[in-house]
Design a protein around this motif. Sequence first.
Motif, PDB file in Angstrom:
ATOM      1  N   UNK A 130      16.972  41.551  49.648  1.00 15.24           N
ATOM      2  CA  UNK A 130      17.903  41.590  50.773  1.00 15.24           C
ATOM      3  C   UNK A 130      17.752  42.945  51.452  1.00 15.24           C
ATOM      4  N   UNK A 131      17.686  42.955  52.774  1.00 12.12           N
ATOM      5  CA  UNK A 131      17.456  44.199  53.506  1.00 12.12           C
ATOM      6  C   UNK A 131      18.381  44.275  54.705  1.00 12.12           C
ATOM      7  N   UNK A 132      19.261  45.297  54.724  1.00  8.12           N
ATOM      8  CA  UNK A 132      20.130  45.566  55.862  1.00  8.12           C
ATOM      9  C   UNK A 132      19.436  46.586  56.750  1.00  8.12           C
ATOM     10  N   UNK A 174      35.031  44.908  53.726  1.00  8.36           N
ATOM     11  CA  UNK A 174      35.427  45.103  52.337  1.00  8.36           C
ATOM     12  C   UNK A 174      34.954  43.994  51.420  1.00  8.36           C
ATOM     13  N   UNK A 175      35.792  43.645  50.446  1.00  7.50           N
ATOM     14  CA  UNK A 175      35.395  42.723  49.386  1.00  7.50           C
ATOM     15  C   UNK A 175      35.139  41.307  49.886  1.00  7.50           C
ATOM     16  N   UNK A 176      35.743  40.924  51.009  1.00  9.97           N
ATOM     17  CA  UNK A 176      35.540  39.584  51.565  1.00  9.97           C
ATOM     18  C   UNK A 176      34.665  39.648  52.805  1.00  9.97           C
ATOM     19  N   UNK A 177      33.636  40.489  52.737  1.00  8.91           N
ATOM     20  CA  UNK A 177      32.685  40.644  53.836  1.00  8.91           C
ATOM     21  C   UNK A 177      31.262  40.573  53.301  1.00  8.91           C
ATOM     22  N   UNK A 178      30.276  40.413  54.175  1.00  8.77           N
ATOM     23  CA  UNK A 178      28.875  40.432  53.723  1.00  8.77           C
ATOM     24  C   UNK A 178      28.482  41.710  52.995  1.00  8.77           C
ATOM     25  N   UNK A 179      29.123  42.836  53.297  1.00 13.25           N
ATOM     26  CA  UNK A 179      28.761  44.079  52.609  1.00 13.25           C
ATOM     27  C   UNK A 179      28.942  43.955  51.097  1.00 13.25           C
ATOM     28  N   UNK A 180      30.014  43.310  50.671  1.00 11.04           N
ATOM     29  CA  UNK A 180      30.235  43.145  49.232  1.00 11.04           C
ATOM     30  C   UNK A 180      29.177  42.231  48.616  1.00 11.04           C
ATOM     31  N   UNK A 193      24.838  55.710  61.252  1.00 13.59           N
ATOM     32  CA  UNK A 193      24.778  54.271  61.505  1.00 13.59           C
ATOM     33  C   UNK A 193      24.894  53.440  60.237  1.00 13.59           C
ATOM     34  N   UNK A 194      25.054  54.075  59.084  1.00  7.50           N
ATOM     35  CA  UNK A 194      24.965  53.374  57.795  1.00  7.50           C
ATOM     36  C   UNK A 194      26.252  52.612  57.479  1.00  7.50           C
ATOM     37  N   UNK A 195      26.237  51.297  57.677  1.00 14.13           N
ATOM     38  CA  UNK A 195      27.438  50.488  57.452  1.00 14.13           C
ATOM     39  C   UNK A 195      27.820  50.423  55.980  1.00 14.13           C
ATOM     40  N   UNK A 196      26.871  50.651  55.059  1.00 17.43           N
ATOM     41  CA  UNK A 196      27.182  50.560  53.629  1.00 17.43           C
ATOM     42  C   UNK A 196      28.260  51.549  53.214  1.00 17.43           C
ATOM     43  N   UNK A 197      28.343  52.682  53.899  1.00 21.64           N
ATOM     44  CA  UNK A 197      29.378  53.664  53.564  1.00 21.64           C
ATOM     45  C   UNK A 197      30.781  53.100  53.775  1.00 21.64           C
TER      46      UNK A 197
END
Length: 268
Positions: free
Chosen positions: A25-27, A152-158, A176-180
């Motif tokens: 998986x690559x963001x 958060x926890x109910x988003x694609x980031x999780x 630009x880093x959304x992971x933070x």
Amino acid sequence: MHRPPHSQQQLTAQFAELGVETGGLLVVHASLRALGAVDGGAETVVRALQGALGESGTVVVPTFTAENSDTSPDYRARVQGLDEEAAAAVRERMPAFDRLTTPASPTLGVLAETVRRTPGAERSAHPQTSFAALGSGAGKIVAGHLPDCHLGEDSPLARLYDGWAQVLLLGTGFDACSAFHLGEYRVPNPPRRTYRCVITTQGRRTWWSYEDVDLTDHDFAALGDDFERGCDSGTVKYGQVGDASCRLFHVTEAADFAKGWLPANRPY
């Protein structure tokens, strides 16, 4: 001397050399201007990413939309200096979010919108912080993005965190880093605020208010600098793709570092 534009084959090889994982998986956060001239433009870059990831891999991009909200920095900038009547007119013209047709914000760059429009891409349903995904894992990544949970926890980031996804900063910085943002949810008792945006409900344009974590990226550049200095050697990989300087690392390591960094560096 005039250089030929970068080719799909060249870019695929450079993504692989950088460390993009086959089947992973690559963001991607990308500046195509930094990448330089590409034969075939953004569509070629998407195919090159798919080539590096392979048939079982998935490319993911943020397709955020600030243009349908009156609680966003975008709105505040648009109405600065306007009287109440003019500001109301701006709000009235705001388009309602549609998962299938609303474009990604132009501030995210051409690649994000190109992925969203690529046949087979799927998009999460959040009216302000959606993600688009293309590949074998797309449906799983974008499913279940609750409308009152930006990142958060109910988003694609999780889901990306759990899937050991990589982050590619392609000619962009840590700002630009959304992971933070996932780290913002995981600090103890994060501050919350009210958001408002325009959505479509039963075919009608409707304003909707909800409460969520108070998100900001104003200090992500400093957070990223400390992440680079503080993480183990090899956590962040460096290389060049086209003309662009790139960084590659995992969502898990970035979010975990942010979770510890934020309480020590923000006045919560």
